[in-house]
Structure formats: structure tokens, C-alpha cells
Design an enzyme around this catalytic site. Structure first.
Site, short mmCIF file in Angstrom:
data_model
loop_
_atom_site.label_atom_id
_atom_site.label_comp_id
_atom_site.label_asym_id
_atom_site.label_seq_id
_atom_site.Cartn_x
_atom_site.Cartn_y
_atom_site.Cartn_z
CG ASN A 383 5.18 5.88 9.91
OD1 ASN A 383 4.21 5.47 9.31
ND2 ASN A 383 5.10 6.82 10.83
CG ASP A 384 6.70 8.51 5.80
OD1 ASP A 384 5.68 8.54 6.52
OD2 ASP A 384 7.52 9.43 5.74
CB ILE A 385 8.58 2.52 3.16
CG1 ILE A 385 8.94 1.86 4.49
CG2 ILE A 385 9.62 3.56 2.79
CD1 ILE A 385 10.21 1.03 4.42
CB ILE A 386 4.47 0.09 5.70
CG1 ILE A 386 4.57 0.92 6.99
CG2 ILE A 386 5.71 -0.76 5.52
CD1 ILE A 386 4.21 0.15 8.23
CB ALA A 424 5.55 11.92 4.31
#
Lengths: 456, 104
Positions: A383-386, A424
Site C-alpha cells: 500500500n504505502d510503497i505505491i 503511514a
């Protein structure tokens, strides 16, 4: 004995360095590990020939017990549990260093040189902080403790006071080396310091913490080397200390955070619903059949695995899917974000375990420009990394973090259980994009359905 | 003796630089094995533990030494073995290029 032993120790140092050098390439890594093993074996054997050693009962008892436990753990451990294991082993290494320094202290019976006493204090301090800090990291990774940061007022002041007290105790011990109570004091304070400095760090930041503790365990060994004036401990400890620091730095850069921010800012949550988004946004649900129609007509697919993939144990079925797609002449690659997983490089190991060949695994920088020429980006459990918010949303906690350019692909498929936010706490606009197909399901269930539909 | 300490500090500082040079070049693919492998190397403290455990003069020191030997050996044996196990899983695709098209 010392001269011969020292020559052998020099050989060991060379072998450790060559071992680490070989660990730097996939082709030679296994040999590198074997070289380091050989160096360790040599160091142990030559030490056993030391004439200072009068009794072998304890030595062999310790070696047998330690080897047995180590071997069983190494054989049984799941690859998803690697971060916990490394955390625990870091702690044991730190503990061993602190114990050796303490043993030297009591052996000296109050008759020790100032420099030796000072290095004993240092070794006990670093070693014990490594132990208690690692135990907390272990508990957080294992889920015994909640991942959310534990904060209280005056946290930094209290830690500062503990450090100041350690310093006072150390000075008193240097002035009067027979005052052993001071050493016990340092030990107790260091144990508390390890705990109080790791509990405010969020679960998502554990990769940084493990790397840092890895560094500490090396520094503890080096400090012990100063205590017993042994260069092989100093050299190996320094190598590990440097290695841990570099990995710490790589992790920080990958999250666009400074080490200070990771250690002191208490960032993170246990996940939950997005906050602040009041506007109603449309999400389109798709099924495995829809996904298969899309995949079948694609020429190139990039898979973006996140930790959700490993939690669902979907790596193996994913590999099966990859094989089917490749047999149909579809180009399949994996894009690995540096912080995918729970420790540096963790995702690569998880995929390797599922027999994904490593030449399909691409680092972020190597593949990020290719997304725009890619038909399907398949995101599984990430999730956060994209999250494109990292690029443009200045008030977001993610802002500035390097992300995978998944949104540039022609079609984006996201396998996810719900719309919940990542660590995050930031909503992901990509979920609502017109070209995004949301596949709501457990990763393993969805990939299994896709595989069945592909075979049908 | 203080000169001995100074030389040790020299050795330490130079070794840190060697470590930085070596590790900076390791690709992310191998970061986990690197970490478990270097973790095992930090178990080198077992050398000091052996000397403590084997020196017969002080009972207390010997017991502390015994504990240190156990902990350090778990670290060393477990660390190297799990690294080897992990590295054994890393494989290149033999079927690659079969269609004449390389992925790289």
C-alpha cells in the site's frame, strides 16, 4: 602461543573480509558464507589451544548446548520469521559480549588498568542495550507486544538522564575498580535504556531498528576486543558495526526519513481507517475472472509484492501464476521496494523460498521507468510503497518517500482485503483511479482463483 | 599499554572503513542474508567467551564465561546455518530465454 595465535587471527580477519566480499554477489554469496564459517572455526580452534585455558568442562558444555540450539533454530525457522530471529540473535551476541567483559572485570579482582575498566564499561553498556533493545524488537515483530509506539511525557529527558547516570557510574568505576556495584549499576541502567529507546519506535520502523541493533552487536564485540586486547574481535566487530550502519542508512533513505526521526519521532499506527477523507469516492470491485481477461491480453506484467503477500502465504501460488503467464509468452517481472517486508531484503528471500528465480526480481530504481510501458501492474498486499501521495501531497507522512511508479502502468490491479490504510495512515488515491481494478480478497484466495481461471 | 590501545583504535577505524567499502556494494537482493551472516560474524565474541570460561581462577568469571559461550555459539551456529539455508534458495531461472527473449 600468542604469536602463532595472532597470525591465525590475522588469517581469520582476511577470511572474514573475503567472505563479506563474496556475500555481495548472488553467484558467490554461498561461498562467502562458507569462508566466514571457516574463519570462525579457525578462530575458535586456535583459541582452544591457548595455554591460559585450564578447564575445558565449561567450554565444551557451552559449545554443545549453543550449537544444538542454534542448529535447531536455523533448521526450523520460517522465512517470514527471519526478522524476529535476527533480532533475537543480535541480542544474544550483545549479551555474550557484555558477559565476557563482566567476566574479565571479576577476573581482574579490582586490579585493572584504567583503559581496561573504561572499555569494560563500554562493552557492558553496548552489549546490554543490544540485548534488551533486541528483546523488545523481537516482541514487537512477533506480535507479543503491540507495534504501535509507546510514548510518555519526558521520554527523551529520562533517556538522557539514564545516559548521564551511566557516565557517572563509569567514572566512579574507573576511579575505584574494586567497586563492583557500579558495574551492576551500569548493567541495570543499560537494560532499562535498551527498553526505553525501542518502545517508542513503531512496528513499521522495525527494519531500521534491527539493522541498527545489528550494528550495535558488532560494536559490542569490538568493545570486548578492546577489553581482552584481541584484534580479531575488534576487526570483526568493526566490520559488522559498519555493515549494520549502512543497512540502517539504506532503510532510512528508502523511507525518506532521518535516523533521528525514526528513533525519536514515534511514527506509526497499527493501521486502521483513513482519516480526514470526507468526500465519497467510487471504487469498482472486480473479480478474478475480470483480472484473468486483462492478464490474458497483456504482454507485460509487473508484480508488486508487499508484506500482505507473505502474511497470506501466497508466494507459492503466485509463483504458479507467474509460470502460467510466462508460458503464454507474457513478460513477468517483480518490482521490489527496499522496505517491502520486515527487514532489509526480506521480500527477496520470501520470493526465493517460493522458487521465484532472482533474475525476475528488480530493484525499484531498475524498474521504475518501465511501468509506463507495462500493461498490468499487479499489486499484492502492498500500500504505502505505491501511494502517489508520496509525490505530491506535502502534508502526508509519506511525502518524499521514493515509491514504485505503479500508477504509470496502463492497468493497475490491487489485491487487498479492504480499503484500510497502510502503516503511514494515508489514504491511497490510486484505489479510486479509473484504470485501477480493486480485487478485494485475501491474497492467497484471490491468486488461487486467478490461477484456476487461467487454467480453465 | 596505552600505546597498545592506540594501535587497537587504529585497527578498529581502518576495519570500519573496509566494512563500509565492502557492504556498500551489496545489492538489496542479498541484504537479509548479509545481515544474518554478519550477525553470525558478530558472534566472534565467542573467542573471548572461551578464554573466560576456561580460565580456572575465578568461579564467577567461569560461569559468566559459560553463559557467554552458549549465547555466542547460538549466534554463530544459528546465524551461519540459516544464511546458508537462505542462500540455497536463491536460484536463477533455467527456463529463461527459452522463448528467445531475455527479461533483462
Amino acid at each position: 602461543m600468542t604469536s602463532i595465535a595472532n597470525w591465525v587471527y590475522l588469517l581469520c580477519a582476511v577470511l572474514f573480509i573475503l567472505g563479506l566480499k563474496n556475500l555481495g554477489s548472488a553467484k558467490t554469496a554461498r561461498r562467502g558464507n562458507l569462508l566466514a564459517m571457516l574463519a570462525m572455526l579457525l578462530a575458535v580452534v586456535v583459541t582452544l589451544l591457548d595455554q591460559q585455558i585450564l578447564s575445558f568442562t565449561f567450554i565444551f558444555t557451552g559449545l554443545i548446548i549453543g550449537s544444538a540450539i542454534g542448529a535447531v533454530v536455523a533448521k526450523k525457522i520460517q522465512m517470514t520469521q527471519m526478522p524476529e530471529m535476527v533480532a533475537l540473535f543480535n541480542g544474544l551476541g550483545g549479551a555474550a559480549s557484555a558477559l565476557v567483559a563482566s567476566a574479565e572485570f571479576f577476573r581482574g579482582n579490582g586490579d585493572l588498568q584504567i583503559s581496561i575498566v573504561a572499555t569494560i564499561c563500554l562493552s557492558v553498556l553496548i552489549g546490554t542495550v543490544t540485548l534488551s533493545g533486541s528483546l523488545i524488537a523481537f516482541a514487537k515483530l512477533k506480535g507479543i507486544m503491540k507495534g504501535a509506539p509507546i510514548t510518555y511525557r519526558g521520554q527523551h529527558v529520562i533517556n538522557g538522564l539514564i545516559v548521564a547516570m551511566v557516565l557517572v557510574f563509569a567514572i566512579m568505576l574507573v576511579l575505584d575498580p574494586s567497586n563492583w556495584k557500579m558495574l551492576i549499576g551500569i548493567l541495570a541502567l543499560a537494560a532499562v535504556l535498551g527498553i526505553t529507546s525501542v518502545i517508542p519506535i513503531g512496528g513499521a520502523d522495525m527494519p531500521v531498528v534491527i539493522s541498527l541493533l545489528n550494528s550495535y552487536s558488532g560494536l559490542a564485540a569490538a568493545a570486548t576486543g578492546f577489553v581482552i586486547s584481541n584484534n580479531i574481535l575488534i576487526i570483526s566487530g568493526a566490520l559488522v558495526g559498519a555493515s549494520g550502519l549502512i543497512l540502517t542508512n539504506i532503510m532510512c533513505v528508502a523511507m525518506n526519513r532521518s535516523l533521528g526521526n525514526v528513533l525519536f519521532a514515534a511514527v506509526g499506527s497499527d493501521g486502521g481507517s483513513a482519516s480526514g477523507s470526507t468526500e465519497q469516492k467510487q471504487v469498482t470491485r472486480y473479480t478474478a475472472e475480470d483480472a484473468v481477461m486483462m492478464l490474458d491480453s497483456a504482454q507485460s506484467v509487473i508484480i508488486i509484492p508487499g508484506y500482505g503477500l507473505a502474511v497470506a502465504q501466497a508466494q507459492h501460488i503466485l509463483q504458479e501464476m507467474t509460470e502460467i503467464l510466462m508460458e503464454r509468452n507474457i513478460q513477468v517481472r517483480y518490482a521490489i521496494h527496499p522496505v517491502a517486508g520486515r527487514m532489509p531484503g526480506h521480500m527477496n528471500v520470501l520470493l526465493a523460498e517460493a522458487s521465484v528465480s532472482y533474475d525476475l526480481l528488480y530493484e525499484m530504481d531498475a524498474i521504475n521507468d518501465d511501468f509506463k510501458n507495462t500493461d498490468v501492474a499487479l499489486v499484492i498486499g502492498a500500500n504505502d510503497i505505491i501511494n502517489p501521495a508520496a509525490r505530491h501531497k506535502k502534508e502526508s507522512a509519506l511525502y518524499g518517500m521514493p515509491i514504485l511508479n505503479v500508477d504509470k502502468a496502463r492497468t493497475v490491479m490491487i489485491v487487498k482485503r479492504s480499503l484500510s490504510v497502510g502503516f503511514a495512515g494515508e489514504d491511497n488515491e490510486l484505489f479510486y483511479d479509473d484504470k485501477t481494478m480493486m480485487l478485494f480478497a485475501d491474497a492467497k484466495k484471490m491468486v488461487t482463483e486467478i490461477v484456476h481461471a487461467l487454467k480453465a | 599499554m596505552s600505546e597498545g590501545i592506540l594501535i587497537s583504535v587504529y585497527v578498529f577505524v581502518l576495519a570500519v572503513f573496509v566494512g563500509i567499502e565492502l557492504i556498500t556494494k551489496v545489492p538489496p537482493l542479498l541484504h537479509t542474508p548479509l545481515m544474518s551472516g554478519s550477525n553470525a560474524i558478530s558472534g566472534i565474541t565467542v573467542v573471548g567467551a572461551l578464554l573466560s570460561a576456561g580460565a580456572g581462577e575465578s568461579r564467577l568469571s567461569a560461569i559468566l564465561g559459560l553463559l557467554a559461550v552458549i549465547f555466542a555459539t547460538i549466534n554463530v551456529v544459528g546465524g551461519f546455518m540459516v544464511t546458508d539455508r537462505m542462500l540455497g534458495m536463491f536460484k536463477k531461472d533455467k527456463k529463461k530465454n527459452r522463448e528467445g527473449e531475455s527479461v533483462k
